[in-house]
Design an enzyme around this catalytic site. Sequence first.
Site, PDB file in Angstrom:
ATOM      1  N   LYS A  23       8.520  -8.351   2.480  1.00 31.69           N
ATOM      2  CA  LYS A  23       7.710  -7.157   3.294  1.00 31.69           C
ATOM      3  C   LYS A  23       7.660  -7.574   4.824  1.00 31.69           C
ATOM      4  CE  LYS A  23       7.180  -4.062   1.339  1.00 31.69           C
ATOM      5  NZ  LYS A  23       8.182  -3.343   0.979  1.00 31.69           N
TER       6      LYS A  23
ATOM      7  N   TRP B  88      15.426  -3.495   6.999  1.00 29.07           N
ATOM      8  CA  TRP B  88      15.630  -3.120   8.101  1.00 29.07           C
ATOM      9  C   TRP B  88      16.766  -3.926   8.739  1.00 29.07           C
ATOM     10  CZ3 TRP B  88      12.100  -3.671  12.855  1.00 29.07           C
ATOM     11  CH2 TRP B  88      12.771  -2.920  13.773  1.00 29.07           C
TER      12      TRP B  88
ATOM     13  N   HIS C 241      14.481 -14.483  -0.216  1.00 29.76           N
ATOM     14  CA  HIS C 241      12.930 -14.567   0.269  1.00 29.76           C
ATOM     15  C   HIS C 241      12.627 -16.087   0.298  1.00 29.76           C
ATOM     16  CE1 HIS C 241      12.375 -10.327   0.826  1.00 29.76           C
ATOM     17  NE2 HIS C 241      12.325 -10.112  -0.445  1.00 29.76           N
TER      18      HIS C 241
ATOM     19  N   ARG D 142       7.235 -11.041  10.393  1.00 34.44           N
ATOM     20  CA  ARG D 142       6.262 -10.166  10.520  1.00 34.44           C
ATOM     21  C   ARG D 142       5.003 -10.833  10.832  1.00 34.44           C
ATOM     22  NH1 ARG D 142       6.103  -4.540   6.994  1.00 34.44           N
ATOM     23  NH2 ARG D 142       4.975  -3.447   8.360  1.00 34.44           N
TER      24      ARG D 142
ATOM     25  N   SER E 283       1.472  -4.308   3.451  1.00 31.28           N
ATOM     26  CA  SER E 283       2.657  -3.822   2.929  1.00 31.28           C
ATOM     27  C   SER E 283       2.987  -4.076   1.548  1.00 31.28           C
ATOM     28  CB  SER E 283       3.816  -4.025   3.906  1.00 31.28           C
ATOM     29  OG  SER E 283       4.999  -3.239   3.498  1.00 31.28           O
TER      30      SER E 283
ATOM     31  N   TYR F  12       9.515  -9.208  13.976  1.00 32.23           N
ATOM     32  CA  TYR F  12       9.668  -7.835  13.779  1.00 32.23           C
ATOM     33  C   TYR F  12       8.936  -7.093  14.835  1.00 32.23           C
ATOM     34  CZ  TYR F  12       8.541  -3.633  10.483  1.00 32.23           C
ATOM     35  OH  TYR F  12       8.427  -2.473  10.043  1.00 32.23           O
TER      36      TYR F  12
ATOM     37  N   LYS G 106       6.280   2.936   6.256  1.00 31.84           N
ATOM     38  CA  LYS G 106       6.195   3.566   7.617  1.00 31.84           C
ATOM     39  C   LYS G 106       6.777   2.742   8.619  1.00 31.84           C
ATOM     40  CE  LYS G 106       1.578   5.247   6.105  1.00 31.84           C
ATOM     41  NZ  LYS G 106       2.052   6.740   6.066  1.00 31.84           N
ATOM     42  N   GLY G 107       7.208   1.437   8.540  1.00 26.91           N
ATOM     43  CA  GLY G 107       7.949   0.758   9.406  1.00 26.91           C
ATOM     44  C   GLY G 107       7.194   0.688  11.074  1.00 26.91           C
TER      45      GLY G 107
END
Length: 309
Positions: free
Chosen positions: A52, A57, A125, A146, A154, A207, A273-274
Amino acid sequence: MAAQSSESPPEAMFQYCHDGIWYPTVVVKSSIEALRSFEVRPDDVWIITFPKSGTHWMTEIVALILNEGYPEKVDRTLLSSAAEMINMEQKFPTKIEDVGKVQLDMSPFLDVIDKAPSPRVILTHLQLNRLPRDMLKKAKAIYCVRNPKDVTTSWFNFMSASEIVKFKWEDNFEQFLQGKMHWGSWPAHVKQALDNKGEKNLLIVQYEELLRDPMTGIRKIAEHIGHPLSDEVLERVVTNSTLSQMKKTYHKLAESGRENLTRGPGVNSFLNKGKTGQWKTRFTVAQNEIFDKWYQKEMAGTNFNISFE
């Protein structure tokens, strides 16, 4: 670093513990072991993320860079799974009563990657110390990080979409702080990347910075993997990697019968939602204070600044 535990996190029904880290059962233990000696190619691009943290992306951005910004040109053969998983492009049960009725192909996706033509875009990951020993010497790697408040939020939203696995936000919050989340401890994961920051083949991307200025970030990513872009192609990559355009791309994939490229097992969509700051919809004031103290302790001495907004 938060202590690992051999006790199963209360929310997880389908998981196992390996070397003190919990993994979902779609992760193949033999692949974790095999990756240390996996043959790396000089034109590989490895995308490394904690769950996450912008995995899909970043994958779309790299795939678009390699295909002049056109999503329809992307060969998505290698984009269905992380290297340590089984092939995720297959039917998974979506309801608890369907578990056991669907026969899954548990063959390692690493076998597909091994035979794939170059250039390969490889997702994982896993922590850096579980990846090929010579990866950072031979290939290009991108580590996307992130802010952990949004990561745990998330993850909870992603898992909560499932009708099979049910757990509470409070449990999710505690498990994250204790390093009991799938793929282990967030601080340990990130600090391994920071420890290798001097490696010329490793690019660490935040991110939040990429979200604020995608043009600059994507140009840097393209140059890092040896594919500098013209202004025209850069503009196309930026446009087609926005959340709205990615949802259109994923919708077309779903319509073509490749819906498992767009979501995890069940109904868990890879795209949410990004945005940044989504943690504010979940964290209580007390939880935020606890988290801030935990973060300061765990990341002390790293000189790593990250935006939580």
